[in-house]
Design a protein around this motif. Structure first.
Motif: not given
Lengths: 345, 496
Positions: A105-106, A110-111, A115-116, A176-178
Motif C-alpha cells: 500500500d502506498i 502501507g506496511f 518501513l521505508g 490499500p492503494r497498489v
C-alpha cells in the motif's frame, strides 16, 4: 478376466486405445470448440492480417481471464488425485491478496512503505511473503486433514469460511492503494499485447507436468490416491505427501492472488475468488481427474480449463444471457463425470 | 445334472479354454483345481453367465440352455459365490439375505418381519447357529461365507459355485463351512469347489477336475488319487514337498524384539532373528502376527516394548523410517495392501525405491529399469510391457512384482506376510527359491503364514502364536504339522 483398460473423462468417447494418459478425447473436444469459436468470430475483415490479429486478441483475452483459476486448478489436481479436495482456494486467494495489498500500500497505512521499503525490492518481498503465506496456510490445512483426521471437505469448508470472514473484517473501510509499477506484473505489454498471466500459467503448468510425471512426490501422489494403505506399506510417508499437495496448492493460490491484485490494483474482498474452488474442480474433472483419487494429469487439467474457458467465450459470442452460462458449465462437468463413472463400472 | 460340452473361449489371441467338457451331478461336491491362469475362473464365469463362450453348449437336465447374464444363470439355479463376498457390512444378516430381492409390503415399505422369519426358518432347517439380527460387520469370515451360501439356497440354487471359499478362514471356520457344504450335498445340491488347497480337496470333495492351460487334463474320484498326484496334474511335472535346503550361514543377530505389547492385538512378544536365518511365524488367523509385524514396521499405532536393530534400540514411527533402517514388509492381502491398481507394472515394482534412486527428487528411471530388468529375469516374471496395468498380470506374477519392489531396496530384514497367498503351485516354488536365495545372501527373513506346510518347508525354526502371544517354538527337522496345530490352538508341547 480381461482388462480392457480405462480411459479418463471425455477421452473415452474418442480414444479406442488403452492409455492412462491419453487425452485424445479432451483434445478433440477442444479443437471442435476452437473451430466453432473461429467460425463465430467470422471472417469479416479487410485482410488476413486484421483477421489474425482479432483472432489472436480474442484468444489472449480468453487465456488471460482464466490464467489465475488455471493456476489454482493445477494445484487442485494434485489435491484431488490424493483423494482430497480444497474448497478454501478462493478464500485463501482473498486473504493473501489482502495481505499483499497491505504490504505494498502506498497510502499512510502501507506496511513496507512505513518501513521505508519501496519499489521493486518491496514488490519482491511482498511476493515472497505471499508465497510463504500460501505455503503455510496450505500446509496447515494438510495437517488438519492428516494429523487432525478431519475429512478434507469439512476441513477446507471450515478454513474457507474463516479466511473469508477474517479478511473482510480486517479490511473494513480500508482500501490499500497498489503502486502503478506493481501492476506491470500482470499488465506488461509486449508488442501491444498483454499476455504475462498466460506465460505464468503455462510455465507453471510445464513445471508441474514434470513434477507429476518424473518426481518422487508426483508419483507418490498417485500412489496415495489410488491405494493409500498399499502406498503406506511401501514406505511412502502418506501424511507428508498429502500435506505437500495442499501446500503446493497454497503456493499456487498465492501466485494467482498476486496476478489478480496486479491486474486491476484492487480487490473486492467480499466476492473476489468466490466460486474459484468450483471452477478449479470443474477444470480438473473435465480434464479426466477422478474425484475418487488416484487418476488425473496436469495436461488434462490445462485442457479442461481451456475447454471451460473457450466455452464461456463461445456462449458470450453467441449472445447467451450471462445467467445461463453457468448452466452450460454445469452441464459439461456432469457430462465428464458421467463418462468417468461408466469407466468404473 | 448340468454339463458343459466342448467349451472354447479366447481373449484376443490368447486361447483360454480349449474344448473343455465337464459335468456336475446333484448331491456331490466336485473340486475344480488348476494353477492361476489355467482357465478355472473363465470356465465358471461362462457357467455363471458372466462371460459368453466362443463355442460349446451348456446342458441343464439334458436341455441346452444359454445364459446372457448372471441373473439368467441364477434363475436357472446356478449361484456363483465369488471370492470377494457380496455382503453389506452395515446391514443385519437377514437384510443381506434378501439384498436386491427385498420383500415389500403393498405401500413399498420393506416387510422386515417376513424376511426375518424366512431367514430364521432357513437357518433352523440348515442347522445354523446364527442370529439373523446380527450385523454382518460383526460376523467372522466363515459366517459371512455361510450367509452367502444361505442366500444362494434362498434363491433355490441347485448348483453352487464356490471360488476359493476358505482362503481367509481359520481351521475351525473351515470346518464350519465344510459342515454346511456337506449338509447341502446331502440335500441334493451340487457344489463346485474351486481351491488351491489340495488337502481340503481331499477332505471335502468326492470328485475332482483339473484344468491346465485351458484343457481338462484329469478328472476322477478323489479316493483314487493322492495330493501329490493332483499337484502333478496341475503343474504338469513333479512337485517338491520336502523341506527345502540351502547353504546355511547364520550370522549375527540383526533384529531383536522385547516385550512388545499392544492394547488388543498382541502382548509380551519377544524374539530375535539373525542374518541368513528364515524365521517362521504361524498360528490361526487372528492370532495377532500381522498386527505385530505391522507395528514393528511402523505402519500402525505404536506398541509398548523395545525393538533393537543391529543391537541399537530404535523407535519406528513410520513405514518410511522402517524402510530407511532396512526393514521391509510384504503385506498380506495383495489386492488391498500390495498392488496399486492405477499404476503400471513398472511403477508397482519400483515404488519402494523411488526415494533411494532419485536425484533431487527426480526419479532415476534408467537405474530403476535396469534393476527391474534383472529381477524380472531372476524371478521369472511373465509380463508384456512395463507400462501395462498391474491388473493384467496373473496372481503369481503380481505377487512377484510386490516382492520385487522390496528386494530392490535390499533390506536387512524382510518380513513376508503370507507370501504365497492366492499364488499357484508353480509360482509358489519360484517364490520359495527367491526367498532361499535371499537367505543365502545373508538377509534375515521372517515368514508369516497360516499354512503349516509352508512353514515346515521354508523355515529354520518357527514361533507359533496363539491369541496374541507366542505359544511355543518348533525348529529344525522335527517340525511337524501336528505340533504346530497343537500350539496354534493353545496347547503346549511335552518337553523332550
Amino acid at each position: 478376466m480381461m482388462e480392457t483398460g480405462r480411459k479418463t473423462g471425455l477421452s473415452r468417447l474418442f480414444s479406442p486405445r488403452w492409455s492412462t494418459e491419453s487425452h485424445t478425447g479432451t483434445v478433440v473436444v477442444l479443437v471442435v470448440m476452437i473451430i466453432l469459436q473461429t467460425l463465430v468470430l467470422g471472417f469479416d475483415y479487410d485482410s488476413v492480417g486484421h483477421w489474425f490479429s482479432a483472432w489472436g486478441r480474442n484468444w489472449i483475452n480468453i487465456l488471460r481471464n482464466n490464467a489465475a483459476i488455471g493456476i489454482i486448478a493445477l494445484g487442485m489436481t494434485f489435491v484431488i488425485i490424493t483423494g482430497g479436495i480444497d474448497l478454501a482456494v478462493g478464500s485463501t486467494l482473498v486473504a493473501i491478496g489482502a495481505a499483499s495489498m497491505m504490504m505494498i500500500d502506498i497510502g499512510p497505512k502501507g506496511f513496507l512503505g512505513n518501513l521505508g521499503v519501496t519499489g521493486p525490492f518491496a514488490y519482491a518481498i511482498t511476493i515472497i511473503c505471499a508465497i510463504l503465506m500460501g505455503l503455510i496456510l496450505g500446509a496447515l490445512t494438510g495437517l488438519l486433514i492428516t494429523k487432525g483426521r478431519i475429512a478434507p471437505f469439512v476441513a477446507t469448508l471450515g478454513t474457507m469460511k474463516i479466511l473469508r470472514s477474517v479478511t473482510q473484517h480486517f479490511m473494513q473501510g480500508y482500501n490499500p492503494r497498489v503502486p502503478r509499477d506493481f501492476l506491470q506484473i500482470s499488465n506488461l505489454q509486449v508488442g501491444g499485447l498483454m499476455f504475462m498471466p498466460i506465460i505464468y500459467w503455462l510455465a507453471i503448468a510445464a513445471v508441474l507436468i514434470y513434477v507429476s510425471q518424473r518426481t518422487v512426490f508426483g508419483r507418490q501422489v498417485i500412489a496415495v490416491g489410488s491405494n493409500e494403505r498399499a502406498a503406506q506399506l511401501s514406505g511412502v510417508n502418506v501424511d507428508r505427501v498429502k500435506v505437500g499437495a495442499y501446500a503446493l496448492t497454497g503456493i499456487l493460490v498465492a501466485i494467482a492472488s498476486i496476478i489478480q491484485v496486479a491486474r486491476i490494483g484492487t480487490m473486492d474482498f467480499a466476492n473476489a475468488g468466490s466460486g474459484y474452488e468450483m471452477d478449479a474442480i470443474a477444470a480438473a474433472v473435465v480434464g479426466g481427474t477422478s474425484m475418487r483419487g488416484g487418476r488425473g494429469t496436469i495436461i488434462g487439467t490445462v485442457l479442461g480449463m481451456l475447454i471451460i474457458a473457450v466455452m464461456n467465450n463461445l456462449l458470450n459470442l453467441f449472445g447467451v444471457p450471462p445467467f445461463l452460462r453457468e448452466a452450460a458449465k454445469g452441464l459439461i462437468v456432469i457430462a465428464a463425470v458421467l463418462f468417468q463413472r461408466k469407466d468404473n463400472v | 445334472m448340468i454339463s458343459m460340452k466342448n467349451i472354447w473361449k479366447s481373449f484376443g489371441s490368447n486361447q483360454v479354454l480349449k474344448d473343455v467338457s465337464i459335468t456336475i451331478n446333484s448331491g456331490e461336491i466336485c473340486a475344480l483345481i488348476g494353477e492361476n491362469g489355467a482357465g478355472k475362473s473363465t470356465l465358471m464365469n461362462i457357467l455363471g453367465g458372466v462371460l459368453p463362450a466362443d463355442s460349446g453348449t451348456i446342458y441343464l437336465k439334458g436341455q441346452p440352455v444359454q445364459f446372457a447374464n448372471p441373473a439368467e444363470s441364477l434363475r436357472a439355479g446356478i449361484a456363483f459365490i465369488h471370492q470377494e463376498l457380496n455382503l453389506v457390512n452395515d446391514l443385519p444378516v437377514f437384510e443381506n439375505m434378501f439384498l436386491g430381492r427385498e420383500i415389500r409390503r403393498r405401500g413399498g415399505t420393506l416387510d422386515l418381519e417376513t424376511m426375518m422369519a424366512k431367514t430364521e426358518d432357513l437357518f433352523k432347517r440348515m442347522n445354523i447357529d446364527l442370529d439373523p439380527r446380527a450385523m454382518v460387520r460383526d460376523l467372522d469370515a466363515s459366517y459371512k461365507q455361510i450367509v452367502e451360501i444361505c442366500r444362494a439356497i434362498l434363491m433355490d440354487a441347485s448348483i453352487i459355485i464356490m471360488d476359493e471359499p476358505t482362503t481367509s478362514l481359520t481351521e475351525p471356520e473351515i470346518k464350519r463351512v465344510f459342515q454346511m457344504m456337506e449338509t447341502l450335498r446331502d440335500q441334493g445340491v451340487g457344489i463346485i469347489f474351486i481351491s488351491h488347497k489340495l488337502n481340503e480337496v481331499m477332505e471335502i470333495c468326492e470328485r475332482y477336475m483339473v484344468l491346465r492351460d485351458g484343457e481338462l487334463v484329469a478328472e476322477g474320484q478323489v479316493q483314487d488319487v493322492t495330493p501329490d498326484a493332483l499337484a502333478r496334474f496341475m503343474v504338469g511335472h513333479d512337485v517338491r514337498s520336502e523341506q527345502l535346503s540351502r547353504v546355511m550361514q547364520i550370522g549375527n543377530e540383526i533384529l531383536r524384539v522385547e516385550n512388545l505389547s499392544h492394547k488388543h492385538a498382541f502382548r509380551n512378544v519377544s524374539f530375535a532373528v539373525r542374518r541368513g536365518e528364515i524365521l517362521g511365524f504361524t498360528g490361526l488367523l487372528g492370532d495377532g502376527r500381522s498386527e505385530l509385524f505391522q507395528a514393528i514396521f511402523g505402519a500402525d499405532a505404536v506398541a509398548s516394548g523395545k525393538v533393537f536393530l543391529d543391537g541399537k534400540e530404535v523407535r519406528i514411527h513410520s513405514t518410511e523410517q522402517a524402510l530407511e533402517l532396512g526393514i521391509g514388509y510384504l503385506p498380506r492381502n495383495r489386492k488391498e495392501n500390495g498392488i496399486i491398481k492405477d499404476m503400471n507394472i513398472f511403477e508397482n515394482a519400483t515404488i519402494v525405491t523411488w526415494p533411494m534412486y532419485s536425484k533431487r527428487g527426480v526419479i532415476d528411471k534408467t537405474r530403476q529399469e535396469a534393476i527391474f530388468a534383472r529381477q524380472r529375469e531372476q524371478m521369472g516374471i511373465r509380463m508384456q510391457r512395463l507400462t501395462d496395468n498391474i491388473s493384467t498380470l496373473s496372481g503369481g506374477n503380481q505377487q512377484k512384482i510386490v516382492l520385487a519392489k522390496w528386494l530392490a531396496a535390499r533390506p536387512k530384514v524382510l518380513i513376508l506376510d503370507n507370501p504365497t497367498q492366492g499364488v499357484d503351485v508353480g509360482a509358489k516354488e519360484e517364490i520359495y527359491d527367491v526367498i532361499l536365495a535371499l537367505a543365502e545372501e545373508g538377509m534375515a527373513i521372517i515368514v508369516l503364514s497360516s499354512e503349516a506346510q509352508e512353514i515346515i518347508r521354508l523355515c529354520d525354526r518357527a514361533l507359533v502364536m496363539y491369541q496374541g502371544h507366542i505359544q511355543g517354538e518348533v525348529s529344525g527337522s522335527t517340525m511337524n504339522e501336528h505340533d504346530i496345530m497343537k500350539l496354534a490352538t493353545g496347547g503346549i508341547l511335552n518337553a523332550g
